[in-house]
Design a protein around this motif. Structure first.
Motif, short mmCIF file in Angstrom:
data_model
loop_
_atom_site.label_atom_id
_atom_site.label_comp_id
_atom_site.label_asym_id
_atom_site.label_seq_id
_atom_site.Cartn_x
_atom_site.Cartn_y
_atom_site.Cartn_z
N THR A 231 14.65 -0.62 -3.56
CA THR A 231 15.86 -1.37 -3.86
C THR A 231 15.85 -2.73 -3.18
O THR A 231 16.27 -3.73 -3.76
N GLN A 232 15.38 -2.76 -1.95
CA GLN A 232 15.32 -4.02 -1.22
C GLN A 232 14.41 -5.03 -1.93
O GLN A 232 14.78 -6.20 -2.11
N ILE A 233 13.22 -4.58 -2.34
CA ILE A 233 12.30 -5.48 -3.02
C ILE A 233 12.85 -5.86 -4.40
O ILE A 233 12.74 -7.02 -4.83
N ALA A 234 13.48 -4.91 -5.07
CA ALA A 234 14.07 -5.19 -6.38
C ALA A 234 15.15 -6.27 -6.26
O ALA A 234 15.26 -7.15 -7.12
N HIS A 235 15.94 -6.20 -5.20
CA HIS A 235 16.97 -7.21 -5.01
C HIS A 235 16.36 -8.59 -4.79
O HIS A 235 16.84 -9.59 -5.35
N LEU A 236 15.31 -8.65 -3.99
CA LEU A 236 14.68 -9.94 -3.74
C LEU A 236 14.10 -10.54 -5.02
O LEU A 236 14.27 -11.72 -5.30
N LEU A 237 13.42 -9.71 -5.81
CA LEU A 237 12.81 -10.26 -7.02
C LEU A 237 13.87 -10.64 -8.04
O LEU A 237 13.75 -11.66 -8.73
N TRP A 238 14.96 -9.85 -8.12
CA TRP A 238 16.04 -10.20 -9.04
C TRP A 238 16.66 -11.54 -8.66
O TRP A 238 16.91 -12.40 -9.51
N HIS B 19 19.40 -1.64 -8.26
CA HIS B 19 19.08 -0.25 -8.54
C HIS B 19 18.36 -0.10 -9.88
O HIS B 19 17.46 0.74 -10.01
N GLN B 20 18.73 -0.89 -10.85
CA GLN B 20 18.08 -0.81 -12.16
C GLN B 20 16.61 -1.21 -12.05
O GLN B 20 15.72 -0.50 -12.56
N ILE B 21 16.33 -2.31 -11.39
CA ILE B 21 14.95 -2.76 -11.26
C ILE B 21 14.14 -1.84 -10.36
O ILE B 21 12.94 -1.63 -10.58
N ALA B 22 14.80 -1.25 -9.35
CA ALA B 22 14.09 -0.36 -8.42
C ALA B 22 13.54 0.88 -9.10
O ALA B 22 12.68 1.57 -8.54
N ALA B 23 14.03 1.18 -10.31
CA ALA B 23 13.55 2.34 -11.05
C ALA B 23 12.16 2.12 -11.65
O ALA B 23 11.54 3.07 -12.15
N LEU B 24 11.67 0.89 -11.62
CA LEU B 24 10.32 0.62 -12.12
C LEU B 24 9.28 1.36 -11.30
O LEU B 24 9.49 1.67 -10.13
N GLY C 186 0.78 -1.23 0.00
CA GLY C 186 0.00 0.00 0.00
C GLY C 186 0.81 1.27 0.00
O GLY C 186 0.25 2.37 0.16
N LEU C 187 2.12 1.18 -0.21
CA LEU C 187 2.97 2.37 -0.15
C LEU C 187 2.76 3.27 -1.36
O LEU C 187 2.53 2.80 -2.49
N ASP C 188 2.87 4.58 -1.13
CA ASP C 188 2.91 5.51 -2.25
C ASP C 188 4.35 5.66 -2.71
O ASP C 188 5.27 4.99 -2.20
N ALA C 189 4.59 6.54 -3.67
CA ALA C 189 5.93 6.68 -4.24
C ALA C 189 6.94 7.09 -3.18
O ALA C 189 8.09 6.62 -3.18
N ASP C 190 6.54 7.97 -2.27
CA ASP C 190 7.46 8.39 -1.21
C ASP C 190 7.80 7.22 -0.29
O ASP C 190 8.95 7.10 0.18
N GLY C 191 6.82 6.37 -0.03
CA GLY C 191 7.08 5.21 0.82
C GLY C 191 8.09 4.27 0.19
O GLY C 191 9.00 3.78 0.87
N TRP C 192 7.96 4.04 -1.10
CA TRP C 192 8.91 3.18 -1.80
C TRP C 192 10.31 3.78 -1.82
O TRP C 192 11.31 3.06 -1.88
N ALA C 193 10.39 5.10 -1.74
CA ALA C 193 11.68 5.78 -1.77
C ALA C 193 12.30 5.94 -0.39
O ALA C 193 13.38 6.54 -0.26
N THR C 194 11.67 5.41 0.65
CA THR C 194 12.20 5.53 2.01
C THR C 194 13.56 4.85 2.13
O THR C 194 13.70 3.68 1.76
N PRO C 195 14.57 5.56 2.64
CA PRO C 195 15.89 4.92 2.84
C PRO C 195 15.81 3.82 3.89
O PRO C 195 15.05 3.92 4.86
N THR C 196 16.56 2.77 3.70
CA THR C 196 16.63 1.66 4.65
C THR C 196 18.02 1.64 5.30
O THR C 196 18.91 2.38 4.88
N PRO C 197 18.22 0.80 6.31
CA PRO C 197 19.53 0.76 6.97
C PRO C 197 20.68 0.38 6.06
O PRO C 197 21.85 0.66 6.38
#
Length: 265
Positions: A43-50, A90-95, A24-35
């Motif tokens: 990026t985290q989800i993109a890495h998992l799917l890749w 990072h490439q996939i996270a741009a989707l 349910g995240l909006d664009a800002d939520g997806w852009a939240t920095p992680t540790p």
């Protein structure tokens, strides 16, 4: 149910929990920095799917066409061994978020089917040692759980640990010697006694009871440590023996270069 069925059920449950946190995240939520430095939730989800997609390629490598596709992926990794994984994430996270989520869902379903279809008596190639379907499912659980920790911390959606983390603990114990060798060190000759308290209160143990060196503490802290989600000094783990203590400073349950770990809090 077989061991693989159990592993895939736990992998699905862990993925579903993470899915609920990000769907349910909006664009800002997806852009939240992680540790993880430089990595957002996307990026985290993109890495998992890749990684799920690459694991599907590995599972398909028994055919000539599948082997060619896998070999191509390996050559890409060899060309940039230090930056390949990050660059792919990072490439996939741009989707756009809906496309990212849909692709991750397809990768999760596809990997499950690929592992269930893979012959029990075969091993699939990987960037480390070849893996059985059960070993691959364990590795995917470990990564899903570890990256979910980062996402939950970033979003403030932390969930209580479950006994599903036994898969991570088991992998952490099994990779002890790998952690030493990956740092150019000789692995200890003798086994350690590892005794951990599960989230449920159950005791999990590995190694001989009369081992000269041991590690005790909570399974949750051990799992965070071997996935490099916590600094050694911020855990409740107690090591008896110099080799056991050294292991806790270098432990890694994942293949590839030793990561920088996390700073002490």
């Amino acid at each position: 149910m077989t061991l693989l069925d159990d592993l895939l059920a736990d992998l699905t449950a862990e993925g579903d929990t993470l899915w609920s946190a990000v769907a349910g995240l909006d664009a800002d939520g997806w852009a939240t920095p992680t540790p993880a430095e430089g990595w957002t939730v996307a990026t985290q989800i993109a890495h998992l799917l890749w990684t799920d997609e690459v694991a599907m390629l590995a599972a398909g490598s028994l055919t000539p066409e599948g082997k060619a596709a896998w070999d191509e992926k390996v050559l890409e990794a060899i060309a940039d061994p230090e930056g390949y994984v990050d660059a792919s994430a990072h490439q996939i996270a741009a989707l756009e978020p809906p496309a990212l989520l849909a692709r991750w869902g397809a990768a999760r379903d596809g990997l499950r089917a690929a592992l269930l279809d893979f012959p029990d008596d075969e091993r699939m190639p990987w960037f480390g040692p070849p893996m059985s379907p059960a070993s691959m499912a364990t590795a995917r659980f470990m990564e899903t759980w570890a990256h979910a920790l980062d996402v939950h911390e970033a979003l403030g959606t932390g969930t209580a640990p479950t006994d599903r983390i036994r898969h991570v603990a088991h992998l952490g114990v099994r990779t002890r010697d790998y952690a030493f060798r990956n740092r150019g060190l000789d692995a200890p000759a003798a086994e350690f006694r590892i005794q951990l308290t599960a989230p449920s209160g159950e005791t999990w143990a590995w190694g001989p009871e009369d081992a000269a060196q041991s590690v005790t503490g909570s399974a949750y802290d051990f799992c965070r440590l071997v996935t490099q989600r916590v600094h050694r000094d911020d855990t409740d783990l107690v090591a008896l023996g110099a080799d056991a203590e050294q292991w806790l400073t270098i432990a890694q349950a994942f293949a590839g270069p030793a990561g920088p770990g996390r700073d002490r809090r």
